[in-house]
Design a protein around this motif. Structure first.
Motif, PDB file in Angstrom:
ATOM      1  N   THR A 140      43.779  32.417  39.032  1.00 50.67           N
ATOM      2  CA  THR A 140      42.573  32.599  39.837  1.00 50.67           C
ATOM      3  C   THR A 140      41.634  33.576  39.163  1.00 50.67           C
ATOM      4  OG1 THR A 140      43.847  32.259  41.866  1.00 50.67           O
ATOM      5  CG2 THR A 140      41.660  33.241  42.092  1.00 50.67           C
ATOM      6  N   GLN A 141      40.397  33.131  38.945  1.00 52.55           N
ATOM      7  CA  GLN A 141      39.343  34.026  38.485  1.00 52.55           C
ATOM      8  C   GLN A 141      38.777  34.686  39.722  1.00 52.55           C
ATOM      9  OE1 GLN A 141      38.738  34.472  35.173  1.00 52.55           O
ATOM     10  NE2 GLN A 141      37.426  36.198  35.745  1.00 52.55           N
ATOM     11  N   TYR A 142      39.249  35.915  40.005  1.00 51.76           N
ATOM     12  CA  TYR A 142      38.912  36.584  41.254  1.00 51.76           C
ATOM     13  C   TYR A 142      37.622  37.386  41.097  1.00 51.76           C
ATOM     14  CZ  TYR A 142      40.113  38.498  45.836  1.00 51.76           C
ATOM     15  OH  TYR A 142      40.112  38.827  47.161  1.00 51.76           O
ATOM     16  N   ALA A 187      34.884  40.438  40.678  1.00 51.47           N
ATOM     17  CA  ALA A 187      34.764  41.593  39.781  1.00 51.47           C
ATOM     18  C   ALA A 187      35.591  41.426  38.513  1.00 51.47           C
ATOM     19  CB  ALA A 187      35.166  42.882  40.508  1.00 51.47           C
ATOM     20  N   ASP A 188      35.667  40.194  38.020  1.00 49.99           N
ATOM     21  CA  ASP A 188      36.380  39.879  36.770  1.00 49.99           C
ATOM     22  C   ASP A 188      37.878  40.174  36.843  1.00 49.99           C
ATOM     23  OD1 ASP A 188      34.095  38.962  35.489  1.00 49.99           O
ATOM     24  OD2 ASP A 188      33.556  40.970  34.796  1.00 49.99           O
ATOM     25  N   MET A 189      38.412  40.314  38.041  1.00 49.66           N
ATOM     26  CA  MET A 189      39.862  40.461  38.178  1.00 49.66           C
ATOM     27  C   MET A 189      40.527  39.106  38.026  1.00 49.66           C
ATOM     28  SD  MET A 189      40.389  43.320  41.187  1.00 49.66           S
ATOM     29  CE  MET A 189      39.264  42.577  42.372  1.00 49.66           C
ATOM     30  N   LYS A 190      41.781  39.127  37.553  1.00 46.72           N
ATOM     31  CA  LYS A 190      42.514  37.880  37.316  1.00 46.72           C
ATOM     32  C   LYS A 190      43.844  37.931  38.057  1.00 46.72           C
ATOM     33  CE  LYS A 190      40.395  37.062  32.802  1.00 46.72           C
ATOM     34  NZ  LYS A 190      39.376  38.095  33.026  1.00 46.72           N
ATOM     35  N   LEU A 191      44.147  36.820  38.721  1.00 40.52           N
ATOM     36  CA  LEU A 191      45.381  36.717  39.501  1.00 40.52           C
ATOM     37  C   LEU A 191      46.216  35.557  38.953  1.00 40.52           C
ATOM     38  CD1 LEU A 191      46.990  37.681  42.003  1.00 40.52           C
ATOM     39  CD2 LEU A 191      45.737  35.970  43.329  1.00 40.52           C
ATOM     40  N   ASN A 192      47.404  35.874  38.461  1.00 37.20           N
ATOM     41  CA  ASN A 192      48.303  34.861  37.901  1.00 37.20           C
ATOM     42  C   ASN A 192      49.564  34.769  38.747  1.00 37.20           C
ATOM     43  OD1 ASN A 192      46.847  34.093  35.378  1.00 37.20           O
ATOM     44  ND2 ASN A 192      47.103  36.271  34.944  1.00 37.20           N
ATOM     45  N   ASP A 232      31.602  33.518  42.845  1.00 36.40           N
ATOM     46  CA  ASP A 232      32.595  32.809  43.639  1.00 36.40           C
ATOM     47  C   ASP A 232      33.911  32.723  42.878  1.00 36.40           C
ATOM     48  OD1 ASP A 232      30.600  32.454  45.497  1.00 36.40           O
ATOM     49  OD2 ASP A 232      30.087  30.440  44.805  1.00 36.40           O
ATOM     50  N   THR A 233      35.014  32.551  43.608  1.00 37.99           N
ATOM     51  CA  THR A 233      36.320  32.489  42.968  1.00 37.99           C
ATOM     52  C   THR A 233      36.718  31.046  42.702  1.00 37.99           C
ATOM     53  OG1 THR A 233      37.616  32.380  45.021  1.00 37.99           O
ATOM     54  CG2 THR A 233      36.973  34.565  44.230  1.00 37.99           C
ATOM     55  N   VAL A 234      37.475  30.846  41.643  1.00 41.00           N
ATOM     56  CA  VAL A 234      37.976  29.519  41.260  1.00 41.00           C
ATOM     57  C   VAL A 234      39.453  29.647  40.926  1.00 41.00           C
ATOM     58  CG1 VAL A 234      37.816  27.606  39.635  1.00 41.00           C
ATOM     59  CG2 VAL A 234      35.732  28.784  40.385  1.00 41.00           C
ATOM     60  N   GLU A 235      40.258  28.755  41.474  1.00 41.37           N
ATOM     61  CA  GLU A 235      41.695  28.758  41.211  1.00 41.37           C
ATOM     62  C   GLU A 235      42.113  27.419  40.645  1.00 41.37           C
ATOM     63  OE1 GLU A 235      46.027  29.472  43.448  1.00 41.37           O
ATOM     64  OE2 GLU A 235      44.130  29.678  44.563  1.00 41.37           O
ATOM     65  N   LEU A 236      42.902  27.457  39.584  1.00 40.62           N
ATOM     66  CA  LEU A 236      43.472  26.265  38.954  1.00 40.62           C
ATOM     67  C   LEU A 236      44.977  26.302  39.110  1.00 40.62           C
ATOM     68  CD1 LEU A 236      41.406  26.185  35.631  1.00 40.62           C
ATOM     69  CD2 LEU A 236      41.032  24.793  37.670  1.00 40.62           C
ATOM     70  N   GLY A 237      45.578  25.164  39.445  1.00 36.53           N
ATOM     71  CA  GLY A 237      47.006  25.119  39.658  1.00 36.53           C
ATOM     72  C   GLY A 237      47.660  23.931  38.982  1.00 36.53           C
ATOM     73  N   LEU A 238      48.908  24.125  38.568  1.00 40.14           N
ATOM     74  CA  LEU A 238      49.702  23.047  37.952  1.00 40.14           C
ATOM     75  C   LEU A 238      51.040  22.991  38.669  1.00 40.14           C
ATOM     76  CD1 LEU A 238      50.283  20.989  35.643  1.00 40.14           C
ATOM     77  CD2 LEU A 238      51.190  22.923  34.323  1.00 40.14           C
ATOM     78  N   ARG A 239      51.448  21.766  39.084  1.00 38.39           N
ATOM     79  CA  ARG A 239      52.735  21.581  39.756  1.00 38.39           C
ATOM     80  C   ARG A 239      53.564  20.550  39.001  1.00 38.39           C
ATOM     81  NH1 ARG A 239      51.747  18.740  43.732  1.00 38.39           N
ATOM     82  NH2 ARG A 239      49.483  18.491  43.476  1.00 38.39           N
TER      83      ARG A 239
END
Length: 370
Positions: A96-98, A100-105, A360-367
């Motif tokens: 997730t590109q959260y 304030a340039d924070m990143k969530l993995n 805005d935030t964008v999240e990419l996911g792989l299953r």
């Protein structure tokens, strides 16, 4: 979704007793805290907010209502009870590109075991590089720090009957800023009830329950000259302590219903109420349309009921608004799934609107389903 029927637990009394016990537990968790939960006075007094950051692109698009519709490895964050639907082994990754340039993995794996489903997960929030400033060097000392906040968890889920499934998660929290660290344990509980009537499902999740945390470390020690002491004497080391902070616990009650479900497509509508201990209660709704179990479109909206305090009169008023202090309230996503050999590969993406100041935030996911 496949339903596992367990003859040992097929007695309806077991499922009913389990459901009644969990409902009682939920009421005990919610009712005592109503006087303080969600009041503006409690905003900013908690910590470990990385526990609240959503992960899993499907769930992020549907929001809290997915608590009633959580299945497979995607369910781990939202409602661990949904892990009980895993038949073999499932793996997921998300980025997730959260704000304030924070990143969530995030990464999670779940597998079927003889008495249920066992799963593990890891979440890491990277704040990025921050330049250190002090009173003597307000423009910066030249030192760069990179605070990190991580959560490691283990989950266990079981389907007790063909209608009731339960799950729990134990999380280890660790926060680090320079040499300061805070750590502790947090627990999540969830239940799902499948009515069997037009896909009507109910879900409940209690998240982030555990003891308070506090920071400790060398950065709390300061070498200073004792006040009023001999100026020729050596400095003394003063140690400071930090106040403990509570975890951001909350309870979610959700429901989902199939408006359309045939051999080609399915349209599911969802809704939820979330009671928070530090911010106002949230009401949310969402919908998901799937085509041939291979393509999906999703969307949701939530609003917050705030109770601001008038500093002059001391009275509180109720105000309902879209989103919260950061998020605008809307989220949209899509997903696709293909089969490669004996593996199902799913890719999901979610966009969430931010209220102001940030992108805005964008999240990419792989299953992966083996």
């Amino acid at each position: 979704m496949s339903t596992h029927r367990m003859s040992k637990w097929s007695d309806g009394g077991v499922g009913g007793a389990c459901l009644h016990a969990l409902l009682t537990l939920a009421l005990l968790a919610v009712l005592p805290g109503r006087a303080n939960a969600g009041s503006d006075e409690r905003k900013g007094t908690g910590g470990a907010l990385e526990l609240r950051l959503p992960v899993g692109a499907r769930g992020s698009a549907l929001g809290a209502p997915v608590v009633a519709e959580a299945t497979g490895i995607d369910a781990l964050f939202w409602n661990p009870a949904g892990l009980a639907t895993i038949e073999h082994t499932e793996v997921m990754f998300s980025h997730t590109q959260y704000i304030a340039d924070m990143k969530l993995n995030y990464a999670a794996v779940g597998t079927r075991i003889p008495f249920g489903t066992l799963a593990f997960n890891a979440k890491v929030l990277s704040i990025g590089d921050i330049e250190v400033t002090t009173e003597d060097a307000p423009e910066g000392t030249g030192e760069i720090i990179s605070p990190t906040f991580s959560v490691l968890g283990v989950s266990l889920a079981r389907q007790f009957t063909d209608k009731v499934q339960f799950g729990l998660t134990a999380n280890v929290i660790r926060e680090q800023v320079q040499s300061l660290t805070a750590g502790g344990l947090s627990f999540d509980f969830g239940v799902e009830y499948l009515s069997g009537f037009h896909g009507l499902r109910f879900g409940m999740a209690m998240k982030n329950f555990g003891p308070s945390l506090s920071f400790n470390g060398d950065n709390l020690d300061v070498n200073v000259q004792p006040p009023g002491g001999d100026p020729n004497s050596s400095n003394r080391t003063l140690g400071f302590s930090t106040a403990a902070f509570e975890q951001p616990s909350y309870f979610t009650l959700a429901a989902s219903y199939d408006v359309l479900n045939d051999a080609h497509q399915r349209l599911c509508v969802l809704s939820s109420f979330q009671n928070n201990n530090f911010v106002g209660g949230n009401f949310a709704g969402g919908a998901e349309w799937t085509y041939r179990h291979s393509f999906a479109l999703r969307g949701s909206w939530f609003g917050t009921l705030n109770t601001p305090l008038d500093a002059v009169t001391g009275e509180t008023t109720s105000k309902f608004a879209s989103g919260d202090d950061i998020m605008a309230g809307w989220a949209f996503g899509a997903g696709a799934k293909v089969k490669s050999g004996g593996t199902d590969i799913g890719v999901d993406v979610t966009w969430k609107g931010v209220r102001r100041f940030f992108d805005d935030t964008v999240e990419l996911g792989l299953r992966l389903n083996f």
